[in-house]
Design a protein around this motif. Structure first.
Motif, PDB file in Angstrom:
ATOM      1  N   ALA A 274       0.828  -1.217   0.000  1.00 38.66           N
ATOM      2  CA  ALA A 274       0.000   0.000   0.000  1.00 38.66           C
ATOM      3  C   ALA A 274       0.854   1.255   0.000  1.00 38.66           C
ATOM      4  CB  ALA A 274      -0.923   0.000   1.218  1.00 38.66           C
ATOM      5  N   ARG A 275       2.127   1.103   0.333  1.00 42.02           N
ATOM      6  CA  ARG A 275       3.011   2.275   0.366  1.00 42.02           C
ATOM      7  C   ARG A 275       3.119   2.924  -1.012  1.00 42.02           C
ATOM      8  NH1 ARG A 275       8.631   2.849  -0.418  1.00 42.02           N
ATOM      9  NH2 ARG A 275       9.463   4.683   0.675  1.00 42.02           N
ATOM     10  N   ASN A 276       3.158   2.119  -2.072  1.00 42.13           N
ATOM     11  CA  ASN A 276       3.244   2.689  -3.418  1.00 42.13           C
ATOM     12  C   ASN A 276       1.967   3.448  -3.772  1.00 42.13           C
ATOM     13  OD1 ASN A 276       5.833   1.586  -3.880  1.00 42.13           O
ATOM     14  ND2 ASN A 276       4.926  -0.394  -4.423  1.00 42.13           N
ATOM     15  N   ASP A 277       0.805   2.922  -3.362  1.00 35.56           N
ATOM     16  CA  ASP A 277      -0.445   3.654  -3.589  1.00 35.56           C
ATOM     17  C   ASP A 277      -0.478   4.947  -2.785  1.00 35.56           C
ATOM     18  OD1 ASP A 277      -2.470   1.408  -4.938  1.00 35.56           O
ATOM     19  OD2 ASP A 277      -0.921   0.563  -3.651  1.00 35.56           O
ATOM     20  N   ALA A 278       0.146   4.937  -1.604  1.00 33.48           N
ATOM     21  CA  ALA A 278       0.129   6.125  -0.751  1.00 33.48           C
ATOM     22  C   ALA A 278       0.838   7.299  -1.410  1.00 33.48           C
ATOM     23  CB  ALA A 278       0.765   5.805   0.599  1.00 33.48           C
TER      24      ALA A 278
ATOM     25  N   ASN B 180       0.919   2.558 -13.168  1.00 34.48           N
ATOM     26  CA  ASN B 180       1.267   3.526 -14.213  1.00 34.48           C
ATOM     27  C   ASN B 180       0.037   4.327 -14.647  1.00 34.48           C
ATOM     28  OD1 ASN B 180       3.945   2.825 -14.226  1.00 34.48           O
ATOM     29  ND2 ASN B 180       3.772   1.376 -15.942  1.00 34.48           N
ATOM     30  N   GLY B 181      -1.114   3.665 -14.722  1.00 35.16           N
ATOM     31  CA  GLY B 181      -2.332   4.395 -15.073  1.00 35.16           C
ATOM     32  C   GLY B 181      -2.713   5.413 -14.016  1.00 35.16           C
ATOM     33  N   GLY B 182      -2.563   5.040 -12.729  1.00 39.86           N
ATOM     34  CA  GLY B 182      -2.849   5.992 -11.660  1.00 39.86           C
ATOM     35  C   GLY B 182      -1.889   7.159 -11.668  1.00 39.86           C
ATOM     36  N   LEU B 183      -0.605   6.895 -11.973  1.00 38.04           N
ATOM     37  CA  LEU B 183       0.377   7.972 -12.058  1.00 38.04           C
ATOM     38  C   LEU B 183       0.036   8.933 -13.191  1.00 38.04           C
ATOM     39  CD1 LEU B 183       3.073   9.194 -11.116  1.00 38.04           C
ATOM     40  CD2 LEU B 183       4.230   7.636 -12.703  1.00 38.04           C
ATOM     41  N   ALA B 184      -0.351   8.401 -14.346  1.00 37.18           N
ATOM     42  CA  ALA B 184      -0.747   9.266 -15.465  1.00 37.18           C
ATOM     43  C   ALA B 184      -2.008  10.049 -15.130  1.00 37.18           C
ATOM     44  CB  ALA B 184      -0.957   8.419 -16.717  1.00 37.18           C
ATOM     45  N   GLU B 185      -2.930   9.445 -14.397  1.00 40.30           N
ATOM     46  CA  GLU B 185      -4.163  10.140 -14.013  1.00 40.30           C
ATOM     47  C   GLU B 185      -3.876  11.316 -13.088  1.00 40.30           C
ATOM     48  OE1 GLU B 185      -8.031   9.184 -11.216  1.00 40.30           O
ATOM     49  OE2 GLU B 185      -7.193   7.567 -12.448  1.00 40.30           O
ATOM     50  N   VAL B 186      -2.993  11.130 -12.109  1.00 38.84           N
ATOM     51  CA  VAL B 186      -2.656  12.229 -11.198  1.00 38.84           C
ATOM     52  C   VAL B 186      -1.939  13.340 -11.951  1.00 38.84           C
ATOM     53  CG1 VAL B 186      -1.341  12.850  -9.148  1.00 38.84           C
ATOM     54  CG2 VAL B 186      -2.582  10.693  -9.210  1.00 38.84           C
ATOM     55  N   LEU B 187      -1.045  12.976 -12.890  1.00 34.80           N
ATOM     56  CA  LEU B 187      -0.350  13.993 -13.685  1.00 34.80           C
ATOM     57  C   LEU B 187      -1.346  14.770 -14.547  1.00 34.80           C
ATOM     58  CD1 LEU B 187       2.244  15.310 -14.644  1.00 34.80           C
ATOM     59  CD2 LEU B 187       2.516  13.448 -16.296  1.00 34.80           C
TER      60      LEU B 187
ATOM     61  N   VAL C 270      -3.107   8.184 -21.661  1.00 31.78           N
ATOM     62  CA  VAL C 270      -2.492   7.030 -20.999  1.00 31.78           C
ATOM     63  C   VAL C 270      -3.385   6.533 -19.865  1.00 31.78           C
ATOM     64  CG1 VAL C 270      -0.480   6.237 -19.707  1.00 31.78           C
ATOM     65  CG2 VAL C 270      -0.181   7.795 -21.640  1.00 31.78           C
ATOM     66  N   ALA C 271      -3.935   7.469 -19.082  1.00 29.40           N
ATOM     67  CA  ALA C 271      -4.796   7.078 -17.968  1.00 29.40           C
ATOM     68  C   ALA C 271      -6.045   6.364 -18.467  1.00 29.40           C
ATOM     69  CB  ALA C 271      -5.181   8.315 -17.155  1.00 29.40           C
ATOM     70  N   ILE C 272      -6.618   6.825 -19.578  1.00 26.89           N
ATOM     71  CA  ILE C 272      -7.802   6.164 -20.141  1.00 26.89           C
ATOM     72  C   ILE C 272      -7.451   4.764 -20.610  1.00 26.89           C
ATOM     73  CG2 ILE C 272      -9.478   6.256 -22.028  1.00 26.89           C
ATOM     74  CD1 ILE C 272      -9.301   9.321 -21.846  1.00 26.89           C
TER      75      ILE C 272
ATOM     76  N   ARG D 115      -9.070   0.596 -15.371  1.00 30.48           N
ATOM     77  CA  ARG D 115      -9.941  -0.580 -15.318  1.00 30.48           C
ATOM     78  C   ARG D 115     -11.329  -0.233 -14.765  1.00 30.48           C
ATOM     79  NH1 ARG D 115      -5.886  -5.269 -12.873  1.00 30.48           N
ATOM     80  NH2 ARG D 115      -4.299  -5.122 -14.533  1.00 30.48           N
ATOM     81  N   ASP D 116     -11.507   0.998 -14.320  1.00 35.13           N
ATOM     82  CA  ASP D 116     -12.801   1.449 -13.814  1.00 35.13           C
ATOM     83  C   ASP D 116     -13.595   2.029 -14.980  1.00 35.13           C
ATOM     84  OD1 ASP D 116     -14.964   2.532 -12.557  1.00 35.13           O
ATOM     85  OD2 ASP D 116     -13.838   3.603 -11.017  1.00 35.13           O
ATOM     86  N   ARG D 117     -14.692   1.385 -15.354  1.00 41.70           N
ATOM     87  CA  ARG D 117     -15.450   1.808 -16.523  1.00 41.70           C
ATOM     88  C   ARG D 117     -16.028   3.207 -16.349  1.00 41.70           C
ATOM     89  NH1 ARG D 117     -20.692   1.602 -18.311  1.00 41.70           N
ATOM     90  NH2 ARG D 117     -21.348   0.711 -16.316  1.00 41.70           N
ATOM     91  N   VAL D 118     -16.528   3.527 -15.160  1.00 40.85           N
ATOM     92  CA  VAL D 118     -17.119   4.849 -14.932  1.00 40.85           C
ATOM     93  C   VAL D 118     -16.051   5.935 -15.045  1.00 40.85           C
ATOM     94  CG1 VAL D 118     -18.344   6.283 -13.270  1.00 40.85           C
ATOM     95  CG2 VAL D 118     -18.931   3.874 -13.486  1.00 40.85           C
TER      96      VAL D 118
END
Length: 1001
Positions: A208-212, A247-254, A273-275, A279-282
Motif C-alpha cells: 500500500a506504500r506505493n499507492d500512498a 502507471n495508469g494511476g500515475l498518469a491520471e494524477v499527472l 495514458v490514464a484512459i 480498469r474502472d469503466r465509470v
C-alpha cells in the motif's frame, strides 16, 4: 538441683528473660495469608504487546492476517466504496463547460461524515488490536488516509500518507534507521519493489506504500502545492521500482495536476495514458468525455467527435450517453449545412423513449443551436425546455440563463432581469457565470428603469408635437385598446377560475387528462368547489409545485419547477405612466392627454428627464455592467439626438477614455481633440493636458467646500440618502471641481455603508466603487491612500462596522472650515483606545482625550479624579423584561450524531421533569461552525434562568455525559436579542453581554 527447680511465676524475670519476651509477641500478629504484591497495569495497546512476542511463525501470520483483513479491512473498504457511490453527482454536472475531473469534490454535500468516521474507527481498531507485522496493516492505514481525504481533513490525510511512506519503507534487519530513497543505476528510487513476476505473482499481496505516494500527491493538489506534486511525480515517473500496475494511476494524477492548473495542452497525453490503462469503466468514460471537451477547446473537432463516439461505445450511464450525442450534434452544426442535420438528429432523440428524461436538455440544445440566427425560435425551444418535468436543477439553471442572455442581447432588460433572478434562485455556488448573473440581476432593474424613462418621454414628446386632430384620434384608439385589453383579461381570469385544470400548476401530473364531471358530495367531485378552492390557494400562495414540503423555499427565492412556470414579474421602475393610476374602464382620450408635455415648460422638463436618463444609462453600462461598447453606443446616440447636451464636455471626455480602453486609438484621438479644441477651458481639458484640475476662483471654491461640508456632515449623521442627493446636486451645479475626487470617494463610502447596513455577503458593489475611484484619480496620492484604506477595511470586514461608526475628520486648521484640501481619516485599528488606570494617562492619550480629561479634572475635586471610570462600550443587545426567553446550548466541536443524541436525551428529560411546562427543544444552525440546541419558550427571565441553572448541573452528569463540558456552552437569551444575534452572527459579543449582565452561581 537448682537448675532443675521449678520457676516461681511471682518472681521477677531476669534481664535476659525480659529481652526474650518481646521477640515472641509479633509472631501472634502475623497475617494468615501473604498480601498480594501490587502490579503495574500494562495499558499499552495489544499491537505493542504482540510486537514483543517471539515466534512470528506461519500460524500466527495466517490468523493475524485473516482477522485483520476480513474482520476490519474488508468492512471498512466496502463502507468507503458505498460512500463514494452515494456521493456521486448523479448527472448534475454542467456539460456545457469543462467537467470537474472527478464526479465528486471535497466540498460535495453527498459525503456522509458519520460513515467516513466509521471507516476511520474500523481501520484504527484493526491497527490497535492486531500485530503490526501483519501485511494488511499498511492497507488499513491507506484506507484511513483516504477517509480523511474525502472528509476534507487534508492535514491528517497528508500526515497519514507520509507515515505510510516512512513506516513501511523497505529496511534490512541489520539497519538501525529507515532511509527513504536509494540510487540504482544513477536513478533515484523511493518506491517499494513488488515481486509479481510469473503466474502466481499476480496473486501476491501488493504494498500500500506505493499507492500512498499517489494519494499524497492528490492531497497536495487539493492543498495547491503544485511544485511539490510535480517534484514527486517526476521521481515516480523515473523510479525503476515503481510498479507497473500503478502507471495508469500515475498518469491520471499527472493529468489531474495539469487540468486543475489550466494547462490543457499538457493534459491530453497523460489523460490518454490514464484512459488506456484504467480498469474502472465509470472513471474511464468520464475521462474520455473530458478528453473530447479538451479537443474542442484546442480546436480539434474531428478528434473531439471521435472521442465522443468512443464514449458512446463504452455504453455509459444514460446522462453521459445523451451528453455525448449532444456534443456530436453541436460539432456537426458548425459545419457547412450541418445545422439542419443536427436539428433533425435532436428531433429524432425527442421521439426516443430512452431519452424522455432529457427532453429539457434537448430543447435547450436546439435553442442554443438556433441562436443567434433565429432568436424567436431559440426562445421558443427554451420555453419548451422549461415546460418539461425534470428534477435536473442544473439544466433548469442553464435554460433560465440562456433565456436571460437572449433578452439581454435584445435589450429587453425587464424580461432579462426576471430570468436572471430565476437563475440565481437555482444557481449552484460553483456555477461558472455566477458573478455575471449576480451583477446583472442587481443592475438590470435600474437599467430598465432608465430605458423606460427614455422610451416614455420620447413617446410623450412625439405625441405632444403631433397636430391636435391627429393626436386626439390616436389617443381615442389607445383608450379603446386599453379598455378592450382589460375586458379580455377579466374574461380570461374568470374562465381560468371556472376550469382550474387548464392551469399549468394543476396540469403537470395528468398529462392533459381532464377528469369527467362526477356526481356526489365529496369536495373533489364538485367542480365549483374545486374552482373556488384553487382560486383561494392561488391568491394566498401563488403557483406552487405539487410536491411535499411545498411551503419550503430555497435561499428566500421560491423555485418554480412547474412545467411552464415563467419567473415571477418584477416591479416596474419608478417611471409610472398616467394610465397605471386609472381604472381601465375610466380611461378616455382626455385623461390620456393630461399627461402629455403640451406646454413649453413641460416639454423642456420632459427633455431634461430624457437627457439625464441617457446620461445615467451610459454610466451604468460602463461602471456596473462593464460593457464599454454599450456605453459608447449610448453616448453616441445621446450626442446624435441632443448635440447641445448641457454635460457634453463630460460625455466627450468619457468617450475619449472608453475608446482608449478598447484600444480604438483613432476614435480616442478624435474625442480628445474635440475636448481640447471646443472645451479647452473646462476641467476635462485640464485633466487631459496635465492629469489634474486647474485652480478656480476663491468664491466658487468656498461654495464647493460648503457643499462638501454639508454632504459629509449628513453622511456622518447617518443620513446616507441626503448625503448622496447633496453629492449629485453638487455634480450638476459645479461640474467637475477641485473636490471632485473627495466627492467621488464620499459616494463610494456611502455605497460601503449601504452594503454593510443591508448585510450583503459579497460587498462587490462597494469594492467596485472604491476601485473605480482609484482608477479615476491615479495621480491623487491622498485619495489613493484613503481608497486603499477603505479596501483594507472591506477585507477586514469584522472591523468595518466599528470603523464606519468611529470615522473621524481632522482639520489642518482649528479655525478653518470643516472641510479643506488636507482631510485625513483615522481608523480605529490605527488609533487604539488609551488604557485607563487609577490615574489619567495624559502622556499616552491622544490630544482629544487629553483635552477631555483636562476639562473633567477642572470641574471635579481632586479626590474624584481617580474614581473616573471609562465609558462602558455600547452593545446592540438590551435587557427586556417583557420578552419571552430561550435557553441555548451552543456546540463547538460535536458531531451530528452526538447532537441528535442530545436532542433525544433532553426531550426525555423534559418529558420526565417538566411535563407541565411543555418545553420544546430543537436544533438551530447559526453559522456552519456553530450549532445550537434551543429550549423554548419561557414566559419570563426568571423561569429561563431557573431551567438554565438546573440543566447546567444535570447536563454533564446524566443528560449528555458523552459530550465534554468543554465542547458546549449555555446561556439565556430573550427573543429580540436572539433575532439580533441571528442577523449579526456575533456570538462572542452576546456571550460577553450575558457574562456582564447575568449573575449565576
Amino acid at each position: 538441683m537448682a537448675q532443675n527447680a521449678p520457676r516461681n511465676n511471682s518472681q521477677p524475670l531476669s534481664q535476659p528473660q525480659q529481652q526474650e519476651r518481646p521477640q515472641t509477641k509479633p509472631l501472634l500478629n502475623k497475617p494468615l495469608f501473604k498480601p498480594r504484591e501490587s502490579r503495574v497495569q500494562d495499558r499499552r495497546p495489544p499491537s505493542e504487546v504482540m510486537l514483543e512476542k517471539k515466534g512470528w511463525n506461519f500460524k500466527r501470520k495466517f490468523f493475524q492476517n485473516m482477522a485483520t483483513r476480513f474482520n476490519y479491512y474488508f468492512h471498512a473498504r466496502v463502507k468507503l466504496e458505498k460512500v463514494l457511490r452515494t456521493a456521486n453527482r448523479d448527472g448534475q454536472d454542467n456539460y456545457n463547460v469543462l467537467l470537474p475531473f472527478y464526479p465528486t469534490t471535497l466540498q460535495s454535500q453527498g459525503y456522509s461524515k458519520s460513515e467516513l468516521d466509521s471507516v476511520i474507527e474500523k481501520t484504527n481498531m484493526a491497527i490497535q488490536l492486531h500485530d503490526p507485522r501483519g501485511k494488511w496493516i499498511d492497507d488499513c492505514f491507506l484506507l484511513m488516509g483516504r477517509a480523511y481525504f474525502y472528509e476534507g481533513d487534508l492535514e491528517n490525510a497528508n500526515k497519514t500518507f507520509q507515515y505510510i511512506n516512512l513506516k513501511f519503507a523497505p529496511k534490512k534487519k541489520s539497519e538501525y534507521k529507515t532511509v527513504v530513497g536509494a540510487t540504482e543505476n544513477d536513478q533515484i528510487s523511493i518506491a517499494s519493489r513488488e515481486k509479481r513476476k510469473g503466474f502466481f505473482g499476480r496473486f501476491k499481496h501488493t504494498y500500500a506504500r506505493n499507492d500512498a505516494f499517489l494519494w499524497r500527491a492528490k492531497t497536495l493538489l487539493e492543498q495547491k502545492e503544485y511544485d511539490e506534486v510535480q517534484a514527486l511525480l517526476n521521481i515516480l515517473n523515473t523510479d525503476p521500482n515503481f510498479p507497473r500496475r500503478l502507471n495508469g494511476g500515475l498518469a491520471e494524477v499527472l493529468a489531474y495536476s495539469n487540468y486543475i492548473q489550466g494547462r490543457y495542452p499538457e493534459t491530453v497525453q497523460p489523460l490518454k495514458v490514464a484512459i488506456d490503462k484504467s480498469r474502472d469503466r465509470v472513471s474511464k468514460t468520464r475521462m474520455s468525455f473530458i478528453l473530447g471537451q479538451l479537443y474542442l477547446q484546442l480546436n480539434h473537432p474531428d478528434s473531439a467527435m471521435e472521442q465522443f463516439r468512443e464514449v458512446i461505445s463504452f455504453k455509459p450511464d444514460p446522462m453521459m450517453d445523451f451528453q455525448s450525442r449532444i456534443q456530436i450534434a453541436k460539432i456537426n452544426a458548425k459545419q457547412d449545412g450541418g445545422l439542419a442535420k443536427s436539428m433533425e438528429s435532436l428531433k429524432h432523440m425527442l421521439r426516443k423513449e430512452r431519452f424522455s428524461h432529457f427532453r429539457d436538455a434537448i430543447f435547450y440544445t436546439m435553442g442554443t443551436l438556433e441562436y443567434p440566427k433565429d432568436p424567436e425560435a431559440a426562445l421558443g425551444y427554451m420555453q419548451k425546455s422549461l415546460k418539461q418535468p425534470s428534477a435536473n436543477t442544473v439544466q433548469r439553471m442553464l435554460t433560465y440563463k440562456g433565456i436571460a442572455d437572449i433578452y439581454y442581447d435584445q435589450r429587453q432588460y425587464l424580461e432579462a432581469k426576471k430570468y436572471y433572478d430565476s437563475t440565481a434562485g437555482v444557481m449552484t455556488p460553483d456555477f461558472v457565470d455566477a458573478k455575471i448573473v449576480t451583477i446583472r440581476k442587481e443592475v438590470l432593474a435600474e437599467v430598465a428603469a432608465k430605458v423606460a424613462i427614455m422610451h416614455r418621454e420620447d413617446s410623450l414628446q412625439r405625441l405632444a408635437l403631433m397636430p391636435e386632430s391627429d393626436r386626439n384620434v390616436l389617443l381615442s384608439k389607445m383608450a379603446a385598446g386599453i379598455r378592450n385589453a382589460a375586458a379580455e383579461k377579466k374574461k380570461n381570469d374568470a374562465m381560468q377560475a371556472a376550469n382550474p385544470y387548464d392551469n399549468p400548476a394543476f396540469g403537470n401530473n395528468n398529462n392533459g387528462y381532464t377528469p369527467k364531471e362526477e356526481k356526489g358530495d365529496w369536495y373533489f367531485y364538485n367542480a365549483s368547489s374545486k374552482a373556488s378552492g384553487f382560486s383561494e390557494f392561488k391568491r394566498r400562495w401563488g403557483n406552487r409545485q405539487v410536491a411535499d414540503n411545498w411551503r419550503r423555499s430555497q435561499n428566500g427565492v421560491i423555485v418554480n419547477n412547474n412545467n411552464n412556470n415563467a419567473p415571477a414579474d418584477v416591479a416596474g421602475g419608478p417611471a409610472e405612466t398616467a394610465t397605471e393610476a386609472l381604472s381601465p374602464d375610466s380611461i378616455t382620450a382626455e385623461k390620456l392627454s393630461q399627461g402629455l408635455p403640451l406646454t413649453p415648460e413641460k416639454l423642456a422638463a420632459s427633455r431634461t428627464l430624457e437627457q439625464d436618463a441617457w446620461f445615467d444609462l451610459g454610466k451604468l453600462y460602463h461602471d456596473k455592467l462593464e460593457s464599454f461598447k454599450l456605453a459608447i453606443e449610448t453616448y453616441d446616440s445621446l450626442l446624435l439626438k441632443y448635440p447641445d447636451h448641457p454635460r457634453k464636455p463630460e460625455i466627450l471626455y468619457s468617450l475619449y477614455v472608453w475608446h482608449g480602453k478598447l484600444n480604438n486609438n483613432a476614435e480616442a484621438a478624435r474625442y480628445k481633440a474635440l475636448v481640447l479644441n471646443q472645451y479647452g477651458n473646462t476641467n476635462f481639458a485640464d485633466i487631459i493636458r496635465a492629469g489634474g484640475l486647474r485652480d478656480i476662483d476663491a468664491g466658487k471654491k468656498k461654495a464647493i467646500g460648503a457643499a462638501y461640508d454639508s454632504a459629509y456632515t449628513a453622511f456622518r449623521n447617518g443620513d446616507n440618502n441626503a448625503a448622496l442627493a447633496m453629492k449629485h446636486l453638487a455634480d450638476s451645479t459645479f461640474g467637475v471641481n477641485y473636490l471632485q475626487p473627495k466627492f467621488d470617494l464620499l459616494e463610494a463610502m456611502i455605497a460601503i455603508k449601504n452594503d454593510t447596513l443591508f448585510a450583503t455577503d459579497t460587498l462587490q458593489l462597494s469594492r467596485k466603487a472604491v476601485t473605480a475611484v482609484m482608477q479615476k484619480y491615479p495621480a491623487d496620492e491622498g485619495v489613493q491612500a484613503q481608497a486603499q484604506a477603505l479596501l483594507d477595511a472591506l477585507n477586514r470586514r469584522g472591523e468595518l462596522t466599528d470603523y464606519l461608526a468611529k470615522l473621524e475628520v481632522r482639520k489642518s486648521n482649528g479655525d478653518g472650515p470643516l472641510v479643506d484640501e488636507n482631510i485625513s481619516m483615522n481608523y480605529p485599528w490605527q488609533n487604539p483606545q488609551p488604557v485607563f488606570t487609577d490615574k489619567l494617562n495624559v502622556a499616552k492619550a491622544p490630544k482629544d482625550s487629553v483635552q477631555v480629561a483636562a476639562n473633567i479634572a477642572g470641574s471635579l475635586p481632586n479626590k474624584q479624579i481617580a474614581t473616573i471610570a471609562p465609558v462602558k462600550p455600547m452593545t446592540p443587545y438590551a435587557l427586556k423584561a417583557d420578552n419571552p426567553y430561550f435557553v441555548v446550548l451552543c456546540f463547538q466541536r460535536v458531531s451530528k450524531e452526538l447532537m441528535d443524541e442530545g436532542i433525544n436525551q433532553f426531550t426525555r428529560y423534559n418529558a420526565t421533569k417538566h411535563a407541565a411546562d411543555k418545553i420544546e427543544v430543537g436544533s438551530f444552525v447559526l453559522t456552519p461552525s456553530e450549532t445550537m440546541l434551543i429550549f423554548r419558550i419561557f414566559a419570563n427571565e426568571d423561569k429561563a434562568l431557573t431551567y438554565f441553572d438546573e440543566i447546567r448541573e444535570e447536563a454533564a452528569l446524566s443528560i449528555i455525559p458523552r459530550i465534554r463540558p468543554a465542547d458546549y456552552s449555555l446561556f439565556v437569551i430573550s427573543r429580540d436579542n436572539f433575532i439580533l444575534l441571528n442577523s449579526t452572527k456575533d456570538l462572542t459579543g452576546y456571550r460577553k453581554f450575558f457574562t456582564d449582565n447575568y449573575v449565576t452561581q
